[in-house]
Design an enzyme around this catalytic site. Structure first.
Site, PDB file in Angstrom:
ATOM      1  N   TRP A 118       0.876  -1.098  -0.266  1.00 60.05           N
ATOM      2  CA  TRP A 118      -0.064   0.028  -0.132  1.00 60.05           C
ATOM      3  C   TRP A 118       0.954   1.262   0.051  1.00 60.05           C
ATOM      4  CZ3 TRP A 118      -4.743  -1.068  -1.106  1.00 60.05           C
ATOM      5  CH2 TRP A 118      -5.653  -0.016  -1.069  1.00 60.05           C
ATOM      6  N   ASP A 171       0.118  10.815  -0.211  1.00 57.08           N
ATOM      7  CA  ASP A 171      -0.873  11.984  -0.030  1.00 57.08           C
ATOM      8  C   ASP A 171      -2.565  11.111   0.138  1.00 57.08           C
ATOM      9  OD1 ASP A 171      -1.167  10.497  -2.989  1.00 57.08           O
ATOM     10  OD2 ASP A 171      -2.483  11.772  -3.344  1.00 57.08           O
ATOM     11  N   GLU A 174      -3.527   8.364  -1.796  1.00 57.06           N
ATOM     12  CA  GLU A 174      -2.740   7.332  -1.670  1.00 57.06           C
ATOM     13  C   GLU A 174      -1.954   7.006  -2.845  1.00 57.06           C
ATOM     14  OE1 GLU A 174      -6.566   4.878  -0.337  1.00 57.06           O
ATOM     15  OE2 GLU A 174      -5.162   4.681   1.266  1.00 57.06           O
TER      16      GLU A 174
HETATM   17  C1  NOJ Z   1      -6.728   2.956  -3.880  1.00 58.68           C
HETATM   18  C2  NOJ Z   1      -6.602   4.385  -3.490  1.00 58.68           C
HETATM   19  O1  NOJ Z   1      -7.257   4.896  -2.463  1.00 58.68           O
HETATM   20  C3  NOJ Z   1      -6.982   5.220  -4.817  1.00 58.68           C
HETATM   21  O2  NOJ Z   1      -7.025   6.583  -4.468  1.00 58.68           O
HETATM   22  C4  NOJ Z   1      -5.652   4.900  -5.636  1.00 58.68           C
HETATM   23  O3  NOJ Z   1      -5.932   5.475  -6.861  1.00 58.68           O
HETATM   24  C5  NOJ Z   1      -5.609   3.538  -5.725  1.00 58.68           C
HETATM   25  N1  NOJ Z   1      -5.608   2.786  -4.470  1.00 58.68           N
HETATM   26  C6  NOJ Z   1      -4.411   3.322  -6.377  1.00 58.68           C
HETATM   27  O4  NOJ Z   1      -3.352   3.671  -5.398  1.00 58.68           O
HETATM   28  C1  NOJ Z   2      -9.876   6.358  -1.865  1.00 61.05           C
HETATM   29  C2  NOJ Z   2      -9.491   7.847  -1.648  1.00 61.05           C
HETATM   30  O1  NOJ Z   2      -8.482   8.079  -2.754  1.00 61.05           O
HETATM   31  C3  NOJ Z   2      -8.952   7.931  -0.272  1.00 61.05           C
HETATM   32  O2  NOJ Z   2      -8.586   9.277  -0.054  1.00 61.05           O
HETATM   33  C4  NOJ Z   2      -9.640   7.296   0.650  1.00 61.05           C
HETATM   34  O3  NOJ Z   2      -9.062   7.141   2.136  1.00 61.05           O
HETATM   35  C5  NOJ Z   2      -9.845   5.646   0.379  1.00 61.05           C
HETATM   36  N1  NOJ Z   2     -10.371   5.740  -0.872  1.00 61.05           N
HETATM   37  C6  NOJ Z   2     -11.125   5.131   1.317  1.00 61.05           C
HETATM   38  O4  NOJ Z   2     -12.250   5.887   1.123  1.00 61.05           O
END
Ligand code: NOJ
Ligand code: NOJ
Length: 410
Positions: A118, A171, A174
């Site tokens: 992650w 960020d 993520e």
């Molecule tokens: C799940 C994240 O929350 C999303 O924002 C991101 O684009 C993908 N993983 C890939 O890292």
């Molecule tokens: C994807 C988002 O990009 C992230 O900010 C969030 O924490 C996760 N989803 C879970 O909702």
């Protein structure tokens, strides 16, 4: 009821829809707090377990949601239990051995850290959690209540923020390891309000350190202003991860401003205004759904280069919580300027969310950029939180207008 609502809600006046949606948002948000089979204090990001699997406790989402639960608890005591449970679950998270310690972004619903690959650490989490819990601590203190179980959670987060804010982290979305406006502004706010709390509980050495670090952070934050582009850039000093965000434009900047309520970059700051205008223009251009004549307002996404659809990376979409951030922004400006026209601007964004919402009022994470249908994780807890803060900001703006009118016509 559902079948009726399905047809009825399209023609329901916006104000009625928002009042109804408020009750839906509160109920559905509540259903995502410690649902059965999870540890007490868990905030699931969404009940969806596949494509995408959001059945986890994300520190960031949970902190932002509990900040709203705190507001709800002021009017209805039945929400208070969730604050206590969240405090205790957060303490357990802090004391658990996780891959990146306090920067760990998400936990399983039994409290075990998620250890798969992650984007980690994500250092906005502890800052946002501290921010919400500090607000709660002040409310408790003002009521003569003690905060002995709360203080260790807050100070552990603040000590982490104060020691690690200079380090790059992933960020809010993520995806990219760098220095981020969203993370830094959250950290600045946590340390600033944390210094005041430390003073209040007689911990002058922590107060001193937090204030000092907040001052350094504050001057660092000024570097995100990009004069030639006339915008607040979302990130600096890219280290690893996704690297196609060439525009450096991101709604996360606006969300940081709204959620921290920081004086450093306030809602009325012209740098925020020009960033918002650029976001509106680019999302207007790139989303087909924004070209539909009958669709009110605009749907906003995370950033223009986004490819994340929820189940893959084939298509970035507008997001509910980003569109609602724009609504909240205009309502907050409307309060400051007692402007009916700005309330109307906010309402256009609300009308857009109404246009895409499910007939039963449920809100997912995204809206398909072509069809407009709700997509990605269903019942996203953060979407409901975003609706409720926008709704409150609207009520506040309308009160401000009434006050102005009553002063003008005594
Ligand atoms: C799940 C994240 O929350 C999303 O924002 C991101 O684009 C993908 N993983 C890939 O890292
Ligand atoms: C994807 C988002 O990009 C992230 O900010 C969030 O924490 C996760 N989803 C879970 O909702």
């Amino acid at each position: 009821m559902l079948a009726n609502a399905a047809g009825a809600f399209r023609t329901m006046p916006l104000g009625d829809w928002m009042d109804w949606e408020k009750t839906v948002a509160e109920q559905r948000l509540r259903a995502n707090l410690s649902p059965s089979g999870t540890s007490r204090g868990v905030v699931i990001a969404s009940p969806q377990r596949e494509n995408p699997d959001y059945y986890f406790h994300w520190v960031r989402d949970a902190a932002l949601v509990m900040d709203v639960v705190l507001d709800l608890s002021l009017k209805d005591h039945s929400w208070e239990v969730f604050l206590h449970e969240f405090r205790d679950f957060s303490r357990a998270n802090q004391l658990t051995h996780a891959p990146t310690g306090l920067g760990e972004p998400k936990f399983h619903v039994d409290g075990a850290p998620f250890t798969g690959p992650w984007g980690r650490p994500q250092n906005d989490g502890p800052a946002l959690r501290a921010h919400a819990l500090i607000r709660w601590a002040h409310i408790k203190l003002s009521r003569g209540k003690e905060i002995s179980a709360l203080l260790p959670v807050i100070l552990t987060d603040l000590d982490y923020v104060s020691a690690h804010w200079r380090e790059p982290s992933f960020d809010v979305w993520e995806e990219e390891k760098a220095d981020h406006f969203f993370t830094r502004l959250s950290q600045w706010q946590a340390l600033s309000s944390g210094a005041a709390l430390a003073d209040l509980v007689g911990d002058s050495s922590r107060a001193f350190t937090y204030r000092l670090e907040a001052r350094h952070l504050g001057s660092e934050l000024q570097n995100f202003w990009n004069r030639s582009r006339n915008q607040l850039d979302v990130s600096r000093n890219h280290r690893e991860g996704l690297n196609y965000k060439h525009s450096q434009l991101d709604t996360a900047v606006l969300i940081a401003v709204l959620r921290t309520g920081s004086t450093l970059f306030a809602v009325q700051d012209p740098r925020v205004a020009s960033t918002v205008t650029k976001l509106e223009n680019v999302f207007h251009e790139i989303y087909p759904i924004n070209h539909r004549a009958e669709a009110p307002g605009l749907a906003l996404g995370r950033y223009p280069e986004d490819k994340y659809s929820g189940s893959g990376f084939e298509q970035g979409n507008p997001w509910v919580l980003c569109t609602l951030a724009a609504a909240e922004y205009y309502y907050k400006l409307a309060s400051l300027r007692s402007s009916p026209a700005l309330i109307e601007k906010g309402d256009q964004y609300m009308a857009r969310v109404k246009y895409h919402a499910n007939p039963d009022g449920s809100l997912s994470e995204q809206m398909d950029r072509h069809s407009g249908f709700m997509t990605s994780a269903r019942d996203l807890t953060w979407s409901y939180a975003a609706f409720l803060t926008a709704y409150s900001a609207r009520a506040e703006a309308r009160r401000a207008l009434l006050v102005r009118h009553s002063k003008e016509k005594p």
